[in-house]
Write an enzyme that holds these catalytic residues in place. Sequence first.
Site, PDB file in Angstrom:
ATOM      1  N   ASN A  11      69.717  18.715  66.017  1.00 64.75           N
ATOM      2  CA  ASN A  11      68.917  17.838  65.153  1.00 64.75           C
ATOM      3  C   ASN A  11      69.292  18.213  63.717  1.00 64.75           C
ATOM      4  OD1 ASN A  11      65.305  17.193  65.040  1.00 64.75           O
ATOM      5  ND2 ASN A  11      66.991  15.882  64.506  1.00 64.75           N
ATOM      6  N   CYS A  73      58.279  17.297  60.955  1.00 71.97           N
ATOM      7  CA  CYS A  73      59.483  17.436  61.771  1.00 71.97           C
ATOM      8  C   CYS A  73      59.581  18.899  62.187  1.00 71.97           C
ATOM      9  CB  CYS A  73      60.712  17.001  60.978  1.00 71.97           C
ATOM     10  SG  CYS A  73      62.269  17.190  61.893  1.00 71.97           S
ATOM     11  N   GLY A  74      59.437  19.177  63.468  1.00 72.98           N
ATOM     12  CA  GLY A  74      59.412  20.551  63.944  1.00 72.98           C
ATOM     13  C   GLY A  74      60.731  21.279  63.746  1.00 72.98           C
ATOM     14  N   HIS A 145      53.460  10.944  69.401  1.00 74.68           N
ATOM     15  CA  HIS A 145      54.458  11.008  70.467  1.00 74.68           C
ATOM     16  C   HIS A 145      53.902  10.378  71.731  1.00 74.68           C
ATOM     17  CE1 HIS A 145      57.246  13.764  68.390  1.00 74.68           C
ATOM     18  NE2 HIS A 145      56.145  14.155  67.789  1.00 74.68           N
ATOM     19  N   GLU A 194      63.524   8.848  68.287  1.00 69.77           N
ATOM     20  CA  GLU A 194      62.711   9.158  67.113  1.00 69.77           C
ATOM     21  C   GLU A 194      62.595   7.928  66.224  1.00 69.77           C
ATOM     22  OE1 GLU A 194      62.735  12.919  65.023  1.00 69.77           O
ATOM     23  OE2 GLU A 194      64.518  13.497  66.179  1.00 69.77           O
ATOM     24  N   CYS A 203      64.382  17.038  69.082  1.00 64.27           N
ATOM     25  CA  CYS A 203      63.215  16.709  68.258  1.00 64.27           C
ATOM     26  C   CYS A 203      62.188  17.807  68.471  1.00 64.27           C
ATOM     27  CB  CYS A 203      62.639  15.345  68.655  1.00 64.27           C
ATOM     28  SG  CYS A 203      61.093  14.912  67.827  1.00 64.27           S
ATOM     29  N   GLY A 204      61.881  18.556  67.424  1.00 59.15           N
ATOM     30  CA  GLY A 204      60.991  19.705  67.564  1.00 59.15           C
ATOM     31  C   GLY A 204      59.569  19.331  67.917  1.00 59.15           C
ATOM     32  N   GLY A 206      58.738  16.559  69.230  1.00 61.80           N
ATOM     33  CA  GLY A 206      58.835  15.922  70.540  1.00 61.80           C
ATOM     34  C   GLY A 206      58.896  16.929  71.670  1.00 61.80           C
TER      35      GLY A 206
END
Length: 259
Positions: A11, A73-74, A145, A194, A203-204, A206
């Site tokens: 990512n 955003c993770g 999510h 995303e 996706c963190g 996610g």
Amino acid sequence: MRFTKGHGTGNDFVIIEDLDGTAELTPAQVAALCDRRFGIGGDGVLRVQRSTDPAAEFFMDYWNSDGSLSEMCGNGVRVFARYLHTRGLAGDVIPVSTRGGLRTAYVEGDWIRVDMAAPTILGESTAIVDGVEHRGLGVSMGNPHLVCDVDADTLATVDLSRAPKTDAGMFPASVNVEFSLKLADDHRRMRVYERGSGETMSCGTGATAVGVAALYTSGRSTGTVTVDVPGGRLAVTLDAHTSWLAGPAVLTYTGDIPL
């Protein structure tokens, strides 16, 4: 403009240090920077700014690759923390202000672990891809999510070249959609669409939502789930107070580009 490129399990992000707040980004500029053929390329832009939150020195101004803004955003927080740590701007414990709230990152060697805050279960909903309905569980990680459990064939073949159709009533600002395959009780493999970026390698938030959904549907409120994404592996832990995301975060190169 000086930039740094970094990624967390594939990512990838363009990082801009703008502590004085002098870089006036526009959505068109962000989209151009993230263009993989005509720009640098990335799933989004992380702008490093001073925070107005007294609990954090730095604010992560996160933009999706299409030029839209996002709450959180993770993987971005982990890459953001890696940048601050590498530049000597922060130590091993790094509070970060985001539009989705305060997140604290812990630098632990090659991996960075982030307190992702307590999740919120939103309820059941559906995602439709090519006329096929997939039932899922809505989870908020500071951004929305929808986690859909699927079989191996569906995970391999589902078309994520465009956004799945989702319930606008439940997700008025759209939603990130994860397709999750159970490999073992505490092990999942996922793909993700995303919002604002399309399908990404990881996706963190996610992955965290997938881990939360795995524990929730098995009747547990705590535990650790391994989540495999196309770009690598992440670990998601849910305890009595919060959720945690851990995984690698890498800075790959720096350069200069005219805005």
